[in-house]
Design an enzyme around this catalytic site. Structure first.
Site, PDB file in Angstrom:
ATOM      1  N   ASP A  63     -37.426 -65.725   7.187  1.00 21.18           N
ATOM      2  CA  ASP A  63     -35.644 -64.490   7.348  1.00 21.18           C
ATOM      3  C   ASP A  63     -36.101 -62.575   7.024  1.00 21.18           C
ATOM      4  OD1 ASP A  63     -34.652 -67.635   7.889  1.00 21.18           O
ATOM      5  OD2 ASP A  63     -34.228 -67.474   5.139  1.00 21.18           O
ATOM      6  N   GLY A  70     -35.899 -60.660   9.198  1.00 24.27           N
ATOM      7  CA  GLY A  70     -35.766 -59.802  10.000  1.00 24.27           C
ATOM      8  C   GLY A  70     -36.811 -59.990  10.870  1.00 24.27           C
ATOM      9  N   LYS A  71     -37.618 -60.654  11.583  1.00 25.37           N
ATOM     10  CA  LYS A  71     -38.808 -61.164  12.143  1.00 25.37           C
ATOM     11  C   LYS A  71     -38.030 -60.772  14.075  1.00 25.37           C
ATOM     12  CE  LYS A  71     -39.467 -65.467  10.460  1.00 25.37           C
ATOM     13  NZ  LYS A  71     -38.836 -64.786   9.871  1.00 25.37           N
ATOM     14  N   GLY A 102     -34.390 -69.242  12.164  1.00 26.57           N
ATOM     15  CA  GLY A 102     -33.076 -69.126  12.021  1.00 26.57           C
ATOM     16  C   GLY A 102     -33.216 -67.706  12.589  1.00 26.57           C
ATOM     17  N   HIS A 103     -32.910 -67.318  14.279  1.00 26.06           N
ATOM     18  CA  HIS A 103     -33.972 -65.852  14.349  1.00 26.06           C
ATOM     19  C   HIS A 103     -32.446 -65.023  15.093  1.00 26.06           C
ATOM     20  CE1 HIS A 103     -38.589 -66.756  14.537  1.00 26.06           C
ATOM     21  NE2 HIS A 103     -37.652 -67.315  13.169  1.00 26.06           N
ATOM     22  N   GLN A 160     -40.512 -68.638  10.074  1.00 35.84           N
ATOM     23  CA  GLN A 160     -41.003 -68.731   8.275  1.00 35.84           C
ATOM     24  C   GLN A 160     -41.493 -67.564   7.934  1.00 35.84           C
ATOM     25  OE1 GLN A 160     -42.144 -72.094  10.526  1.00 35.84           O
ATOM     26  NE2 GLN A 160     -39.257 -72.514  11.336  1.00 35.84           N
ATOM     27  N   THR A 165     -43.156 -74.951   4.435  1.00 35.63           N
ATOM     28  CA  THR A 165     -42.950 -76.010   6.025  1.00 35.63           C
ATOM     29  C   THR A 165     -44.256 -76.969   6.230  1.00 35.63           C
ATOM     30  OG1 THR A 165     -41.661 -75.663   7.940  1.00 35.63           O
ATOM     31  CG2 THR A 165     -43.606 -74.238   7.501  1.00 35.63           C
TER      32      THR A 165
HETATM   33  P1  GDP Z   1     -35.939 -63.844  11.115  1.00 32.06           P
HETATM   34  O1  GDP Z   1     -35.499 -65.016  10.308  1.00 32.06           O
HETATM   35  O2  GDP Z   1     -36.820 -63.408   9.751  1.00 32.06           O
HETATM   36  O3  GDP Z   1     -35.527 -63.256  12.249  1.00 32.06           O
HETATM   37  O4  GDP Z   1     -34.270 -63.354  10.180  1.00 32.06           O
HETATM   38  P2  GDP Z   1     -33.049 -63.765   9.954  1.00 32.06           P
HETATM   39  O5  GDP Z   1     -32.429 -63.545  10.863  1.00 32.06           O
HETATM   40  O6  GDP Z   1     -32.679 -65.190   9.671  1.00 32.06           O
HETATM   41  O7  GDP Z   1     -32.122 -63.149   8.491  1.00 32.06           O
HETATM   42  C1  GDP Z   1     -32.362 -61.488   8.391  1.00 32.06           C
HETATM   43  C2  GDP Z   1     -30.594 -60.902   9.185  1.00 32.06           C
HETATM   44  O8  GDP Z   1     -30.654 -59.579   8.125  1.00 32.06           O
HETATM   45  C3  GDP Z   1     -29.750 -61.456  10.124  1.00 32.06           C
HETATM   46  O9  GDP Z   1     -28.811 -61.505   9.807  1.00 32.06           O
HETATM   47  C4  GDP Z   1     -30.256 -60.524  10.321  1.00 32.06           C
HETATM   48  O10 GDP Z   1     -29.290 -59.788  11.359  1.00 32.06           O
HETATM   49  C5  GDP Z   1     -30.394 -58.986   9.687  1.00 32.06           C
HETATM   50  N1  GDP Z   1     -31.261 -58.058   9.843  1.00 32.06           N
HETATM   51  C6  GDP Z   1     -32.138 -57.678  10.467  1.00 32.06           C
HETATM   52  N2  GDP Z   1     -32.545 -56.209   9.858  1.00 32.06           N
HETATM   53  C7  GDP Z   1     -31.485 -55.768   9.205  1.00 32.06           C
HETATM   54  C8  GDP Z   1     -31.712 -54.716   8.525  1.00 32.06           C
HETATM   55  O11 GDP Z   1     -32.602 -53.150   8.765  1.00 32.06           O
HETATM   56  N3  GDP Z   1     -30.690 -54.027   7.879  1.00 32.06           N
HETATM   57  C9  GDP Z   1     -29.034 -55.481   7.902  1.00 32.06           C
HETATM   58  N4  GDP Z   1     -28.498 -54.232   7.173  1.00 32.06           N
HETATM   59  N5  GDP Z   1     -29.560 -56.537   7.996  1.00 32.06           N
HETATM   60  C10 GDP Z   1     -30.852 -56.668   8.681  1.00 32.06           C
HETATM   61  P1  IMO Z   2     -37.305 -68.467   9.538  1.00 32.04           P
HETATM   62  O1  IMO Z   2     -38.234 -68.066  10.676  1.00 32.04           O
HETATM   63  C1  IMO Z   2     -36.800 -69.362   5.617  1.00 32.04           C
HETATM   64  C2  IMO Z   2     -37.710 -73.403   4.532  1.00 32.04           C
HETATM   65  C3  IMO Z   2     -36.734 -74.700   4.235  1.00 32.04           C
HETATM   66  C4  IMO Z   2     -37.625 -75.267   2.969  1.00 32.04           C
HETATM   67  C5  IMO Z   2     -38.828 -75.175   3.824  1.00 32.04           C
HETATM   68  C6  IMO Z   2     -39.311 -76.923   4.637  1.00 32.04           C
HETATM   69  O2  IMO Z   2     -35.890 -67.979  10.071  1.00 32.04           O
HETATM   70  O3  IMO Z   2     -37.726 -67.149   8.973  1.00 32.04           O
HETATM   71  P2  IMO Z   2     -38.527 -77.070   7.012  1.00 32.04           P
HETATM   72  O4  IMO Z   2     -37.308 -77.220   7.500  1.00 32.04           O
HETATM   73  O5  IMO Z   2     -39.275 -76.782   7.553  1.00 32.04           O
HETATM   74  O6  IMO Z   2     -39.472 -78.801   6.685  1.00 32.04           O
HETATM   75  O7  IMO Z   2     -38.124 -76.660   5.682  1.00 32.04           O
HETATM   76  O8  IMO Z   2     -39.229 -74.296   4.714  1.00 32.04           O
HETATM   77  N1  IMO Z   2     -37.831 -72.596   6.079  1.00 32.04           N
HETATM   78  C7  IMO Z   2     -37.605 -71.889   5.885  1.00 32.04           C
HETATM   79  N2  IMO Z   2     -37.174 -70.936   4.750  1.00 32.04           N
HETATM   80  N3  IMO Z   2     -36.927 -68.820   7.305  1.00 32.04           N
HETATM   81  C8  IMO Z   2     -37.282 -70.140   8.059  1.00 32.04           C
HETATM   82  O9  IMO Z   2     -37.459 -69.345   9.231  1.00 32.04           O
HETATM   83  C9  IMO Z   2     -37.058 -71.729   7.717  1.00 32.04           C
HETATM   84  N4  IMO Z   2     -37.833 -72.080   7.616  1.00 32.04           N
HETATM   85  C10 IMO Z   2     -37.949 -72.924   6.903  1.00 32.04           C
HETATM   86  O10 IMO Z   2     -35.548 -73.769   3.354  1.00 32.04           O
HETATM   87  O11 IMO Z   2     -37.822 -74.397   2.041  1.00 32.04           O
HETATM   88 MG    MG Z   3     -34.452 -66.656  10.213  1.00 25.87          MG
END
Ligand code: GDP
Ligand code: IMO
Ligand code: MG
Length: 427
Positions: A13, A15-16, A40-41, A224, A239
């Site tokens: 998470d 912000g990939k 969850g991207h 992840q 994971t």
């Molecule tokens: P990912 O799994 O690495 O793609 O990241 P997620 O989407 O799970 O979580 C990142 C969250 O931060 C999302 O809600 C994005 O919309 C938000 N986000 C990404 N970059 C920024 C940033 O520079 N500033 C802020 N405020 N939010 C950001």
């Molecule tokens: P993105 O790509 C954050 C975590 C789960 C748990 C562990 C194992 O959005 O960054 P799993 O369902 O993979 O067997 O769970 O890994 N986890 C993540 N945490 N971002 C993710 O993906 C994750 N995908 C799995 O919360 O701790």
């Molecule tokens: Mg995510």
């Protein structure tokens, strides 16, 4: 522009997706190479927000090709949902999504097994996303998995599903006293998924080889993060895939010599969702503030993310095991209101300073962060478009992070939208 791997360098998470969507401007093809719908991207373009679990984050650019590689564990039901959602919102998918015929398929037994195992584990549960990821990868390695290509022919699919049903139903009965899942309706449902996905399923390895020969540029989108990697993370609180850059090759069928840059995405602080040690976690008001300002709730499960200060030993480990060439630092704006910001430079373990993030879980749990305090900048950074626009204390903070990680900065993100990005050095 080079072929780039973009990987998470903390606990996911980071912000990939935001960074991949931004860098897609410079690429032709975006491929997911591991993980599954546990990811969850989030991509935000103007006022539209999309959360992708399987579809690569480049899909919002109309002229780019998105590939789901062989290293992904593929849930066809989820993919169909995402494709339908894109179509309903006017995003074209025709001839733009390719799904590897040799990726493994997540089946109902995997999801049920994941949930049963977690429920049984009680306090020692991993806190998985419940998406069947671990059981699907384990059936893959056990050599009785179902692959995407099998969905296209009943004669291929039937014996494979029957084998998994026998193995997993026995597990359900003996280990958990749970009901069996009948194979027949699953065979029917998954053949139907196969028909719906037929136009997208192909030999993605050959496609990528031909694209490389035609000098197309590829982004390999990690899911992840490094400390969730099954080898390099806080095992067993990880994971079930290799999340590090090296796996971009295995999970795509593109050799490592074709990869020229490895960009590690890091938040300007740290979060973790799920269980397991987290040395810089803040269980106080500051952690609550980071969660609130950063909107730190899981994009897949909605769970509140645990929040803490930036942890340099984590990012140094990521720099080493991924061979990072660059950093993309996200969510700088979340720190805009802080008067002081702490950065963990090293850990103390048994009274001694250690520089490295330990491999042993028990040791990670005992690590005490050593903090350095930096002054905040106490103004908004979201309208900054260049490095020079950033307040001096924000520049100092970023420079210190880069110094502690030993990696130069490529991009700084100051907001969730595509244009809230600052290019520092992409060379
Ligand atoms: P990912 O799994 O690495 O793609 O990241 P997620 O989407 O799970 O979580 C990142 C969250 O931060 C999302 O809600 C994005 O919309 C938000 N986000 C990404 N970059 C920024 C940033 O520079 N500033 C802020 N405020 N939010 C950001
Ligand atoms: P993105 O790509 C954050 C975590 C789960 C748990 C562990 C194992 O959005 O960054 P799993 O369902 O993979 O067997 O769970 O890994 N986890 C993540 N945490 N971002 C993710 O993906 C994750 N995908 C799995 O919360 O701790
Ligand atoms: Mg995510």
């Amino acid at each position: 522009m080079p072929n780039r791997v973009v990987v998470g360098s903390q606990w996911g998470d980071e912000g990939k997706a935001k960074i991949v969507d931004f860098l897609t401007i410079y690429a032709d093809i975006i491929i997911r190479f591991q993980g599954g719908a546990n990811a969850g991207h989030t991509v935000k373009v103007e006022d539209k927000e999309f959360i992708f679990h399987l579809i690569p984050s480049g899909i919002m650019h109309p002229d780019k090709i998105c590939v789901i590689g062989n290293g992904v564990v593929f849930d066809p039901k989820q993919a169909i949902l995402e494709i339908k959602d894109l179509v309903s919102k006017g995003i074209s998918v025709e001839n733009r999504i390719l799904i590897a015929e040799n990726a493994h398929v997540v089946l109902p037994w995997h999801i049920t097994s994941d949930k049963l195992k977690e429920a049984r584990a009680g306090k020692s549960a991993i806190g998985t996303t419940g998406r069947g990821i671990g059981p699907c990868y384990s059936d893959k390695v056990n050599r009785h998995g179902v692959r995407v290509g099998d969905l296209l022919n009943e004669s291929d699919l039937r014996p494979r599903i029957e084998a998994i049903a026998e193995f997993r139903n026995e597990e359900f009965k003996r280990m958990f006293g749970a009901d069996a899942i009948e194979p027949e309706p699953v065979i029917k449902e998954y053949l139907d998924f196969g028909e719906q996905l037929r136009p997208y399923i192909c030999d993605t390895v050959s496609y990528l080889q031909e694209s490389l020969a035609a000098k197309k540029q590829i982004i390999f989108e990690g899911a992840q993060g490094t400390i969730l990697d099954v080898d390099h993370g806080t095992y067993p609180f990880v994971t079930s895939s290799n999340t590090v850059a090296g796996y971009a090759s295995c999970g795509s069928g593109v050799g490592p010599t074709a990869i020229e840059q490895v960009i590690g995405v890091v938040k300007a602080y740290t979060t973790r969702v799920g269980n397991g040690p987290f040395p810089t976690e803040l269980t106080n008001e500051i952690g609550e503030t980071l969660r609130k300002i950063g909107g730190e709730f899981g994009a897949t499960t909605g769970r509140p993310r645990r929040c803490g200060w930036f942890d340099a030993p984590v990012v140094r480990k990521a720099a080493a095991v991924n061979g990072l060439t660059h950093l993309a630092i996200t969510k700088l704006d979340v720190l805009d209101t802080f008067k002081e910001i702490k950065v963990c430079t090293d850990y103390k373990l048994d009274g001694r300073e250690i520089l490295r993030f330990p491999n042993c879980l028990a040791q990670v749990a005992l690590c005490e962060p050593i903090y350095e305090i930096l002054p905040g900048w106490e103004c908004s950074t979201s309208a900054c478009h260049t490095w020079a626009d950033l307040p001096p204390n924000a520049q100092k903070y970023l420079t210190r992070i880069s110094e502690l990680a030993g990696v130069k900065i490529a991009v700084v993100s100051v907001g969730a939208k595509r244009d809230e990005s600052i290019v520092v050095d992409l060379e």
